[in-house]
Design an enzyme around this catalytic site. Sequence first.
Site, PDB file in Angstrom:
ATOM      1  N   GLY A 146      46.270  39.439  38.547  1.00 33.14           N
ATOM      2  CA  GLY A 146      45.037  39.593  37.854  1.00 33.14           C
ATOM      3  C   GLY A 146      44.127  40.326  38.756  1.00 33.14           C
ATOM      4  N   GLY A 179      45.478  42.109  42.197  1.00 29.90           N
ATOM      5  CA  GLY A 179      46.868  41.559  42.422  1.00 29.90           C
ATOM      6  C   GLY A 179      47.708  41.795  41.466  1.00 29.90           C
ATOM      7  N   GLY A 195      38.840  42.882  43.995  1.00 32.29           N
ATOM      8  CA  GLY A 195      40.339  43.116  44.792  1.00 32.29           C
ATOM      9  C   GLY A 195      41.341  42.924  43.370  1.00 32.29           C
ATOM     10  CB  VAL A 204      39.534  38.917  42.387  1.00 30.48           C
ATOM     11  CG1 VAL A 204      38.483  37.669  42.873  1.00 30.48           C
ATOM     12  CG2 VAL A 204      40.854  38.132  42.585  1.00 30.48           C
ATOM     13  CG  ASP A 222      49.490  34.586  50.921  1.00 30.93           C
ATOM     14  OD1 ASP A 222      50.277  34.925  52.231  1.00 30.93           O
ATOM     15  OD2 ASP A 222      49.002  35.412  50.303  1.00 30.93           O
ATOM     16  CE  LYS A 249      44.254  35.705  40.682  1.00 31.12           C
ATOM     17  NZ  LYS A 249      45.029  35.108  41.740  1.00 31.12           N
TER      18      LYS A 249
END
Lengths: 173, 979
Positions: free
Chosen positions: B96, B93, B91, B98, B208, B115
């Site tokens: 950064g 973001g 993924g 991952v 989160d 990451k």
Amino acid sequence: MPTHSLDPASADVYAAAYDELLRIARRERRKANASATVNTTALVHETWLKLRSHIETVDLDRTHFLAIAARAMRQVLIDHARRGIARKREHLSVTLDHADDGPDSTPAFDILELDAAMRRLEGLDARLARVVDLHVFSGMEFHEIATLEGIPERSLFRLWRNARVFLLAELSS
Amino acid sequence: MNIRNEDWRELLPLFEHLSEAAPDTREHLLDELTRGRPQLRARLLQLLDLDACGQSIAHSVAQWRERLLLDADQTPPPTRLGPWRIVRELGAGGMGQVFLAERADGTYEQKVALKLIRAELNDESAIRRFLDERRMLAVLDHPGIAGLIDGGVDESGRPWFAMHHVEGIPLPEYCTKHQASLDERLRLLIAVCDAVAYAHRHFVVHCDLKPSNVLVDASGQPQLLDFGIARWLERAPLPDPHSATTATHALTPGYASPEQLAGEPLGTTSDVYAIGAMLHEVLGGQRPYAGSDTRVADAVQAQARGEPPAVSLLAQQHPGPVAPRQLRGDLDTIVSTALRHDPAQRYPDAAALGDDLRAFLSGRPLCAQRNSPRHRARKFVARHRLAVALSVLALIGLIATTAIALQQNAVARRELVATRAVRDFLLDIFRGIDPRETNDQIDTRLLIDRSAANLDNALKTQPELAASFAQALGEVYFHLAAYDQAETMLQRALDLTRAREGMQAPASAPVLRILAQTLAERGKLGEADAALASARAIDSQHADIGARVDDDAIAADLAQLAGKLDQAQKLIDAAINSADSLPSSRRATLLNQRAQVAAARGALDDAERDTQAALALFREQDGNDTLDVAENLINLGVLRMRRGDAAGAEPIFREGLATYQRRLPSEHPLLAKAMSNLARALDREGKSDEAEPIYLDVLAMQRRLFGETHADVATTLNNLAVLHVGRSEYAKARTMMQAVVDIWTRLSGARHPLALASRTNLGVIEREEGDYAAARATLESVLADYRSLPDMAAREAGCLDQLGTLDRYEGKPDQALVRHREAAALRAGLKQLNPLERAAGLVAWSLSESAAGAGASAREHAIAALTLLDSVKAQSDPHYADALVARARAELALHDIKAATASVQVAAAVRAKHFPASDWRNAEIELLEAELAAQRAQRTSAITKAAHARDLLIAQRGVNNPLVDQAKRLLTREHAGAP
């Protein structure tokens, strides 16, 4: 950063312009998606607005500032290219424009060599280098540059032509 | 074209003139302007051509210019980072990317989530956020948190880190899939609370928490992921102790607290809300405001209508996984307390929520009912106010210890507690796992350097705290092998402590101890001795046994570095004798140190015994796969190498190295040393082709880590030079050895034992290269230095033998015998000596004796050498072949042709194993065979062999060489038909 030939006040502005350009460019990059472009001219103008108050305190007019900012823009671009090179471990080259010729006949030149040629041009004729910075690196139109320099557009084009042949000669060596 | 500036000044106006002219007049104008100057004409034509091509720099640069600024994010994903191979992207973001990655070196199977920062390196705030996340993960070592495994920077300097890769499913989904009972659901949430509580105790707020960040793994353990927007509590404004800076984006409305949606400061209570929302979902079947919580604006509106109804009511209306009657009462209370809109009315942190869930399971009364939440929250604030106040004193990001430790707020104790807490935390960052696992990397270094730079400013009014910090930073720099910065910091700590408490301050002793070690590492042995003497003077009055043992051990270390081995032995014996009451790990390190001293004295048996004892202590304590065990294995390998058993050392080195590769960052001083040792064993086994690339990797790594002037660089260069000597590449070897001599001389003076050893090596290389004058000057000066130093008999003897060999090379065997006899007399006085060294001396002696015509004693000495080598099972070592050659020469001198033939055959077999057929060492054998053939009157064979050997020798060793002379003499004799 090649600040050696600048007086202290200008060097200061140069450094500030460099940082500001970098910051704005980064912001623009974040906003833009992959297919978009970043308008370098807008960057330079925005930098002017942002640094205006600072510039006024060191008694620098807009013309002078834009010249410095254009040079900073060159530095930003070259540094960026350098980092790209470090990342990709290969030389980044730019294809020369080829309006009439087929793509195969067009030589490619190395952006770092262009940088070196620009440094030589600065040593030879600072005004020619400034014209290249304004036109090539910050993308200003001839009429804008002519107004800034306070000369007829035709004279400006003559300067540009000299600078261009110098760079082409340097790059083709 | 590369035209000089002066030429351009001439060319440009002419070009301008021409280019402005009408095309049809150009030719004429050009002729006129360049009359009599064909070169100028050619250049101008070239310029006009370029101009006419219509190539526009402006246009192509314009395209590039606009594109260039955009391409940063389009770089292809890396294929490898540190020891990790990228498998695929998991993924991306804002901060950064991952990736899923696995060990690239195949040492063992491990998958990680890796990451990599995406932002530009000079985007300071992005880097700070990224490093914050890394730092938080480094602090958070808990089975319920996907922790940090490794970190580093990529080739362009962007930081990355690797976390445990959790293969699992989101918690609510897990409950549904497994049709979990109420108890199971609650236990899962308790596990989440424990992990979050652990983070809260370390002043980290996750910010989160949501199902996709709480995965339940195959063993049923929930794991927290993604601290990407987590915050430190420490930057809290004073009025609200448990708030952090607001996370402005990336939140998930369904689990976000009202304060988070409003963009207000967040605290531990915000995480409590998010857990509450998950509890609500797991018990009631849906989120608190399900259906109106996908967009932030909707969620804000839904929350504005009031707190959610009791979860049991929800279960009544929409039958869920748990029956309404089970929810009514305590569970309703717990859920609604966690979901209060006013943070002050919620549970103060995850631990409190977890406690009440546990209380429910075991039927105890709830806190939420005993104590109103508001009351508890107030108490919490009161309890933490001190911690908050103290955090203002702390350096950037460095206070994050448990608040509980700071309960008593007696003003007098504040500084002390703060000092200890902050210092421990700082050291924990580096010691938490193992200090050796940290490395000179951008992330940790950034943090420390910034702290060091802030020291004066932040702690102007707190000299005691400043001293303590300076000491801690000095220790950290020492662990990172940044000895110059360590010295600065420790000196600062010392000055501050002395200014406050006087020259004899007990607190200055520990500083002095590390300072002494730091100074020694920098090669300033005199200053190191002085620093340690001050520490000992203080400790003799105050300190406990541990401190005095430390003093002795460091003193032994300094003595050993200075070459005072007897003194080092006494000191380390004293340290070990008084260390009985100390922990076993400390005793093990002392045993290790004694082994080093014993090895330096040549007492290999003692050294091996101590090393084995230390190894046993370490294994008993922590099992096999630890850095300590690896270090001891490598020491054991080094001892075997010293005995000449390279084949026995190789597997031990590999075992130790494998552990290092698993446990250390990809670039680390210890890793480099271990690799260097392995290369040395391989070289000694005759596998120089395998050894050389390892050495070169090591050298590159060490130069990056330390720069040029460093002991480790010198050692590797030395070993590499030895490798080149083995390959007869003397010019290369000489340059390298000269560099080694220079490094040691710069570090510690020309008479330091290591400088002397490298100077001896240089002399030997010069001799073998055929530069006898240089070799003599070098070796004589080394000998003079050895004679002026105590404790150097073994080295002196070695140097004498090398000089003897030089005499023999120069055709003065009688002079050589004087040297060898003196060397033998010196060795006779040494009880424990490396057998290889003793054997090498005997071989040199024997060869000189054969040259001088003393065949009988030459044979005796050669046989003595072989016996020694047999005793350490060195039959396949190149030294063994040397001894066989010596015996063959002696036998030749004695005209014992049969015995000599046998010796030569064995020597040939050993050498063939180590050196290619074309190597001069095999030519030496061939020369011996030629001598034997000549003795048997097989003239043709003798001439063929001798000529072949001569050519090989000249090709590899040059003409200035005793073996070449010997071949020539033999050929002259045989051609002349002499017997």
